[in-house]
Each structure stands twice: as C-alpha cells, then as structure tokens.
Design an enzyme around this catalytic site. Structure first.
Site, PDB file in Angstrom:
ATOM      1  N   SER A 108      39.052  43.447  45.761  1.00 29.71           N
ATOM      2  CA  SER A 108      40.221  44.015  46.428  1.00 29.71           C
ATOM      3  C   SER A 108      39.741  45.137  47.341  1.00 29.71           C
ATOM      4  O   SER A 108      38.626  45.634  47.202  1.00 29.71           O
ATOM      5  CB  SER A 108      41.192  44.585  45.395  1.00 29.71           C
ATOM      6  OG  SER A 108      40.737  45.853  44.970  1.00 29.71           O
ATOM      7  N   CYS A 124      38.231  29.003  54.546  1.00 29.53           N
ATOM      8  CA  CYS A 124      38.334  30.435  54.365  1.00 29.53           C
ATOM      9  C   CYS A 124      37.000  30.833  53.744  1.00 29.53           C
ATOM     10  O   CYS A 124      36.451  30.099  52.922  1.00 29.53           O
ATOM     11  CB  CYS A 124      39.485  30.756  53.412  1.00 29.53           C
ATOM     12  SG  CYS A 124      39.765  32.513  53.256  1.00 29.53           S
ATOM     13  N   HIS A 177      34.785  33.363  43.721  1.00 26.63           N
ATOM     14  CA  HIS A 177      34.854  33.771  45.133  1.00 26.63           C
ATOM     15  C   HIS A 177      35.384  35.179  45.337  1.00 26.63           C
ATOM     16  O   HIS A 177      35.241  35.750  46.409  1.00 26.63           O
ATOM     17  CB  HIS A 177      35.694  32.788  45.936  1.00 26.63           C
ATOM     18  CG  HIS A 177      37.180  33.060  45.922  1.00 26.63           C
ATOM     19  ND1 HIS A 177      37.902  33.223  44.771  1.00 26.63           N
ATOM     20  CD2 HIS A 177      38.065  33.193  46.945  1.00 26.63           C
ATOM     21  CE1 HIS A 177      39.171  33.440  45.078  1.00 26.63           C
ATOM     22  NE2 HIS A 177      39.297  33.434  46.385  1.00 26.63           N
TER      23      HIS A 177
END
Lengths: 485, 140
Positions: free
Chosen positions: A384, A100, A408
């Site tokens: 976010s 990812c 991250h």
C-alpha cells in the site's frame, strides 16, 4: 472470514483444500498463508479458488497466494495452469486490466539529496504522467503505429526513441509477448487505448519514489546484483496496466465467451469464469487480442518511465544516464502465458493464468535476462502507499510448487466503500506527509480508498512467500513520494 | 430510481445493487450508479446529449452492453453523464437511450474512480413482482 475446518495444513505457511470440498472440483486448491492471514482472508477467496479448481483441463492445483482477496471470477492472487490441448482460457483468470504490472527503476541518488526536492519532483511527475478518470497521454501515435505497439511493445519503443538500449531486456518476455493478433482487437478497444499511452489510470495504480529500507530487509549481496548498494538509495516504482485498451478487450471477449460456453458444453460456477477451450477459435482469438493488450501495457509503463527520467533530469539538473536510472525489471501480474513446466513426473506446455500473481522463475531459467539468470527472476511486490514494497527473486521451489509463481502485492482486507467510511482523503494526505510521504492524488476519494489500513501487512505477505520458498526477499523499500491515480 | 453500494463484495472493486419498478428505470438507476462511482454528479452539468442504440438479445446482456458503452464514452470522448432516458423494446433485448452530461473538467468536477469494466461476477437482472433489481460489480 474464511471457515478453515476442512483444510489440511501442509506447512506453517500453506494449506490444501481437498477435491471433496465441493462438487465439481477436479484438483485441490492450495492457499499460501500464515494461520493469521488465512483466518483473516475473506470467504470470497475460498469460494473463488475452489471454483477455479472446477475448470476443465486445470492441472495439479488451483492456487491462492498470501495476498489473495475476493475478486471477480478468479480470486486476486490466483494462479492456475491448464493443459494447452484439453484446458481452457478464461478472461476472468487474467482480469480486465491485462498485464497490469510493476516496474522498478533504480537511481544512484541518495535520499538526503532528494528529500528537499521531493515536492518539486512529485509535482512535476504528476504533470508529466496523467492520472485519474478518463485521462489521455501526451504521446500521439497513428493507427499503424498502435498496431506495431500491439505486436512489439517495448521493442517498438526502443526503435522509436522511447527506450534505452538495455530496457527491453529488463522487461518480462523481453518487452513483448509473441503471438499478438491485432485483427482480433475491436474498434472500440483501439479507440479507448490509442490516446492513453503514458497514463497511470486510477484505482490502486501509483507511481512511487522509494528509499531502500534496511530496517525491514536488505540482502546486500543479492541487492548489489540489481545495482542497489546504498541504505538510503532512491528508487522509483510504477504500477499500472493496459488502460482502456485492455479493459475493452476483456469486456469484448467476456461477452464472446459468455455466449460460447453452451457451444462447448461448459458450465462454470461464476459467470465471470466464462471460458473456452484454449485450442478453440474463441480461445485463440482472445489469446491473440490479450497479447496485444499485454504488449500495450509494457509500452505504457515504458512511456511513463521515460517521463520519470525526464522529470528527474529537470529537477536534479543532470542526465538520467548520469543518475543511473536503469530499469531493474518489469513484471506482469495479470496475464496468461504458455510456459513449459515439469509437474507430477511429466513435462509439458501449460497455459498459466496469473491474476494478481507474479512470475517467479528460479535461477538458471533461460527466460531470465542474463545479468540475473544465476540468481532468479526479479519479483516486484507493491504494498500500500503507506507501508512500502519489496524486491524479491524467483526460486527453484517456485518452479516445483507453483508453476513459477508468487504473490503480487499486499492484498486488500477492506472494500473501497468501507475504507472511505474510515478516513477522508485530505486527512490521510496530511497524516502521510507527517510521516515523510508526500502524496499527490488525482482524487481525494480515490486516495482514501487506498489507505494502508485497507490492506494486509505487506511484510507478513512477503515473509509468507519467503518462508514457503517460492520467492526470496532481497530488499524492502519505503515510500517517500507517491502519485496516486 | 435507487441504488446502494454493497461494501462487503469484491474488495478491490465496487459493487452495487439497483432497483426500480420498470426495466427502463432499472437501467437508468444502474447508469446513475456508474456515474456516481466516477464523479460527484452534483458537480456535473447536462450540457451535451448522446444517443445509444443497442441490440443485445436479452435484458442481462443489454444492461452489460449499455454500461460498457457509457464507460467507452468516458475514455474515448471524455464524456460523463447524469441524466438518462431509456426505452427498452418489449422483448427486452434492445434499447434506445439518451444520456446528458458533459466533457470531463478536472477543475470543476469532483472526480472519483476510473471504472475499467463491468464484470459478470454476480451480475444479473431479476424481477420480483413489480420490482426489478440488478447486481453489478465494476472493475476499478
């Protein structure tokens, strides 16, 4: 919340948990956090990072970055390095979503040009980049081609019309990690992954149109090195991984390792930390398969970027080249790699696990592409969807202190179930639109789970890593359009 | 056949606890919880059936493998299920199951989360008297 009584404060942004904290710890655990972040960190992080410190062959310390939160096995935001001969490899230290990672693409467009077309642009990308439960991609490859992708990642893309010439050099490891062994990948993993190239997935994965945010941070000199020159310059960020392919490889080998622990006389404090000696057959097999998934993930993000370039070209009626849509960088944040590091007066090859943590190699490192080598590796930290993201660079101090690693993302503070209780997806979508962020989501439930309130303050996380000296802020980016998987 | 979410466990993922008065019922509850995480089951119809036959050696691993098979069916064949019927061998290590559901329809189904995998964090099956419980954390 974390009980911090026995922690030793190392600096204003780092803390050490001694080996005496719990039986079995082989090394201390180190947490990067302000006091505020530490005290709000969930207790699962402390439990998990100290469990990692118990694993065989771990060297110097187990780390939790400022974005750490309760995961499975390792905490998310966790880093651990293992001796390649005496140490272990653990799928739970990498995560099911192998490689990812984040990609950042620049444009030479400025926000006033993009703003009137943001809805058209986001809607088109939403159609070109499938997102959500069980989606399949538009790119069809044969089984032999899929094996080439497992081995050569973005290099395969460049040779098959799916990348620009300079794309591979701007991906961690040059676009593919060496050591892939497709013979160690199961039939189920192949079946799950072969149709998913160019898909975003779900959960916290997203594709975001962003604008440089000088109000939060803009180091013009460093930013210029990445082709970022304007205050309202438009960028694109992609966050996703190896999709069902990596997830199945993780599942397959977790089962293998769960059974192999007894054979090697290994015991762990959490079954998800199942591991095997890196040098064992099980360890070697998993590494070969894990690298296949990592290379598939690089390819997945590459195919998505090709679609993003196509969308921009259609909406703004000019070639993507004319819009300077070059890749700034692509970083992994769920992976284990063999790296050569100096520590405690010695230099050695180590297997560095980063789970929800980013490589942060400092200036001069030969693995950094030439244009960035003298300033350090680009580090992409996604926040976010409501609060924005950052581009940073790696530092020499990261090489000294954290095996070249940093955070991250912003890190969750609230579970998905709790977030859904707090806000409805449709309400959040409207609130974001009112704030100038147009969101297109595969599901409204999934959107609610990713609300900004479910995350830590990204700026405080980034500031912590900057003050700790293990990555250096370059530019803040604010969202204006978001595709949520 | 019941399950409940555990909202304070593994923040980025979804945890649940299921319970039933038999191992078969427990597996059916866990399968239903998995479905509920991926889609509103009320929008799903039982149009196609899929049979599963697994031999995993013990009950714990059997549950892990059963849920993993349902996740594979979601990715490979785009199938989501809502009706489950599970038969477990007396030894607890093998099962035959049938699941009824349908292919994903993005217009009609209220989709939720794309489950990546079953983790082994806190994973396990327990029996207390006549009550069987399982704790499962799914990677989202």
């Amino acid at each position: 919340m974390a009980q911090t009584g026995s922690f030793r404060q190392v600096s204003d942004v780092s803390w050490e948990i001694p080996e005496t904290y719990k039986p079995g710890m082989r090394v201390p655990a180190k947490i990067y956090a302000t006091r505020k972040l530490l005290e709000s960190m969930d207790s699962g992080v402390i439990e998990q990072v100290t469990n990692v410190a118990c694993l065989p062959g771990i060297v110097r310390s187990a780390y939790a970055m400022a974005d750490a939160h309760w995961g499975y096995g390792f905490p998310i935001g966790g880093v651990a390095a293992f001796d390649v001969e005496k140490g272990v490899i653990s799928p739970g230290g990498i995560g099911f979503d192998i490689n990812c990672g984040m990609r950042l693409i620049r444009t030479n467009l400025r926000y006033p040009e993009v703003k009137p077309k943001i809805k058209e642009l986001v809607d088109l990308i939403f159609r070109l980049v499938p997102a959500g439960v069980g989606v399949k991609g538009f790119l069809r490859v044969s089984e032999p081609q899929f094996e080439e992708i497992m081995k050569y990642g973005v290099k395969w893309c460049a040779e098959n019309g799916q990348a620009w010439e300079d794309d591979p050099a701007h991906v961690e490891e040059g676009g593919y990690i060496k050591g892939a062994d497709p013979s160690k990948v199961s039939r189920q993993a192949r079946s799950r992954g072969i149709d998913q190239l160019g898909t975003l997935g779900s959960g916290n994965h997203y594709l975001e149109i962003q604008v440089v945010d000088p109000a939060r941070h803009f180091d013009r000199e460093l930013a210029r090195r990445f082709g970022i020159v304007d205050e309202d310059q438009v960028m694109v960020m992609v966050h996703c991984g190896s999709r069902g392919f990596g997830h199945q490889i993780g599942s397959d080998y977790l089962r293998v390792f769960d059974g192999a622990m007894k054979k090697y006389g290994l015991e762990v404090r959490d079954r998800e930390l199942a591991c095997a000696p890196f040098a064992s057959k099980e360890g070697t097999d998993y590494y070969g398969a894990m690298v296949c998934a990592a290379n598939m993930a690089f390819t997945n993000r590459q195919i998505i970027v090709q679609k993003v370039r196509e969308a921009f070209s259609k909406v703004f009626h000019r070639d993507a080249e004319a819009m300077d849509m070059h890749l700034i960088y692509d970083v992994c944040h769920n992976v284990a790699k063999v790296e050569n590091h100096s520590y405690d007066g010695t230099r050695a090859d180590l297997l560095v696990h980063r789970k929800g943590a980013t490589r942060s190699f400092g200036p001069g490192h030969p693995d950094i592409p030439a244009p960035y080598r003298e300033i350090g590796q680009p580090v992409i930290i996604g926040g976010s969807m409501e609060t924005g993201s950052y581009l940073l660079v790696g530092t020499a101090k990261a090489m000294e202190d954290t095996f070249g690693s940093t955070a991250h993302g912003s890190g969750r503070t609230m579970s998905r179930t709790a977030a859904k209780r707090e806000v409805r997806g449709a309400e959040l979508q409207k609130r974001m639109l009112d704030r100038g962020i147009y969101v297109k989501a595969a599901t409204m439930d999934g959107l609610a789970e990713e609300a900004g309130m479910a995350y830590k303050d990204i700026s405080e996380v980034v500031e912590t890593m900057d003050r700790a000296g293990i990555s250096k802020k370059v530019v803040a980016l604010r969202p204006v359009g978001n595709i949520k998987g | 056949m019941t399950f409940r979410y555990l909202p304070d466990v593994a923040l980025a993922d979804i945890a649940f606890e299921a319970e039933a008065d038999s191992p078969e019922g427990l597996f059916e509850s866990c399968a239903m919880a998995l479905t509920d995480i991926m889609v509103d089951p009320g929008t799903l119809k039982a149009k196609v059936a899929r049979e599963f036959s697994l031999d995993s050696g013990d009950l714990d691993r059997l549950l892990y493998d059963f849920l993993t098979e349902l996740i594979i069916a979601k990715d490979v064949d785009s199938l989501l299920f809502k009706d489950f019927s599970v038969k477990i061998d007396p030894g607890g290590g093998a099962l035959r199951a049938s699941a009824k559901g349908e292919a994903i329809d993005r217009e009609r189904h209220r989709l939720r989360n794309d489950v990546k995998a079953v983790t082994m964090h806190l994973f396990g099956v327990k029996r207390e008297g006549r009550l069987w419980t399982a704790t499962v954390v799914l990677d989202i």
